[in-house]
Design an enzyme around this catalytic site. Structure first.
Site, mmCIF file in Angstrom:
data_model
loop_
_atom_site.group_PDB
_atom_site.id
_atom_site.type_symbol
_atom_site.label_atom_id
_atom_site.label_comp_id
_atom_site.label_asym_id
_atom_site.label_seq_id
_atom_site.Cartn_x
_atom_site.Cartn_y
_atom_site.Cartn_z
ATOM 1 N N TYR A 70 0.824 -1.216 0.000
ATOM 2 C CA TYR A 70 0.000 0.000 0.000
ATOM 3 C C TYR A 70 0.856 1.263 0.000
ATOM 4 C CZ TYR A 70 -3.226 3.604 1.635
ATOM 5 O OH TYR A 70 -3.941 4.756 1.759
ATOM 6 N N LYS B 37 1.758 3.980 -3.048
ATOM 7 C CA LYS B 37 1.419 5.388 -2.809
ATOM 8 C C LYS B 37 2.646 6.274 -3.062
ATOM 9 C CE LYS B 37 -2.932 5.894 -1.395
ATOM 10 N NZ LYS B 37 -3.874 6.819 -2.078
#
Length: 347
Positions: free
Chosen positions: A93, A97
């Site tokens: 994640y 990002k």
């Protein structure tokens, strides 16, 4: 980014990232951009196009081997974690990002850009109404597990800071950031959180959870009130594993034997305990990078943005509130957040 450049009347482009692109850094974490190919551990060679090829090649390999979709998902998740850790990020994640920010920075050209980095987003404090939340997110998973009786022990630093920010404050900061940057070439980064100016700690969450669910016990599907006690928080993975082995796994093996001897008459009890153990182990694995997080997110740019709103028009400041110092944690957690979770999230 390419689409945005074709919009001739574009005033500003907003990219929503996360403060945790910082990985597991310690100390004060500044509102600075990522350069293309930058890593957290100094390892060179991060190439986003190459990472995309690795993903495609792995997917093709799994397809050729006719791997079931469920197993393929597990394999891809594991690949993502492995690739993230090579360059210093703890999970897929935050790794993706960070790469997203790199792409925005590299391609923005003369576009006005806002990169917003919220921390752990929690239920709303005011709008559209207090306590609104949708789905189980991050730290709320712990609250749900605790309130429903599944979580009695955990791993982490009980005195560590957990950076929470209500969802409506994130939205307000986004809208004000857009207005401030509109039509101005360049990029502004805003870290939106509370660890710098109004921190809350895990011990505060533990105390609030205990008081709230003792005063308002959760009623399960069988119509019984769930009794809660103080969560045992362990400081190392080894001590946590020993605790789990002694307190739960021993019971589970013993219960499994008795259950078999009694013709599976204890199947429900055995299944319930097994689910509790797997639930706790899954949470520990998922949140381990942040349970000992020692960083504090600098929000100088966000603070200046709030100061400008407040000085310009107090009426607008009341509408577009996002001052982290205004959050009364006792009031918010006990009277807004916890009731909101029970109403909108608990299943």
């Amino acid at each position: 980014m390419e689409f945005a450049k074709k919009c001739t009347r574009l005033a500003v482009l907003v990219h929503v990232s996360t403060a945790y692109v910082a990985g597991e850094r310690e100390g004060l974490i500044h509102e600075t951009p990522y350069e293309m190919g930058e890593t957290l551990n100094g390892v060179i060679g991060l190439d986003i196009e190459q990472e995309k090829r690795i993903v495609d090649e792995k997917l093709e390999e799994l397809r050729k081997e006719s791997v079931p979709e469920k197993d393929a998902r597990v394999a891809m998740k594991q690949l993502g974690i492995e690739r993230a850790k090579i360059y210093g990020w703890p999970n897929t994640y935050v790794f993706t990002k960070a790469m997203g920010e790199m792409v925005v920075g590299a391609l923005r050209g003369a576009l006005p850009v806002v990169i917003l980095r919220p921390t752990i987003v929690t239920s709303t404090c005011r709008e559209p109404f207090p306590g609104w939340a949708e789905g189980v997110r991050t730290v709320d998973t712990l609250a749900v597990g605790y309130g429903t009786g599944k979580l009695t022990c955990f791993l982490g630093d009980i005195n560590g800071i957990v950076d929470l920010i209500p969802a409506d404050m994130v939205v307000n900061s986004m809208m004000v950031g857009m207005t401030a940057q509109a039509g101005r070439p360049g990029q502004s980064i805003y870290q939106v959180g509370t660890s710098s100016r109004n921190p809350v700690r895990y011990v505060n969450l533990q105390e609030v959870g205990l008081r709230y669910f003792r005063a308002h016990p959760y009623v399960n599907k069988q119509g019984k009130e769930v009794k809660v006690g103080k969560v045992t928080v362990l400081k190392s993975m080894s001590s946590f594993q020993r605790y789990m082995s002694l307190r739960y796994l021993f019971w589970l093996k013993g219960l499994e034997f008795v259950n078999a001897a009694l013709c599976r008459s204890l199947e429900g009890t055995y299944s319930d305990l097994d689910k509790k153990i797997k639930f706790v182990m899954r949470l520990v694995e998922l949140y381990r990078p942040y349970l000992f997080f020692k960083g504090v997110f600098d929000d100088t740019n966000t603070e200046k943005l709030w100061a400008a709103v407040r000085e310009n028009d107090m009426a607008e400041a009341e509408i577009f509130y996002f001052d982290p110092e205004s959050v009364d944690w006792e009031e918010y957690l006990m009277k807004v957040h916890m009731p909101g979770l029970v109403k909108h999230v608990f299943k």
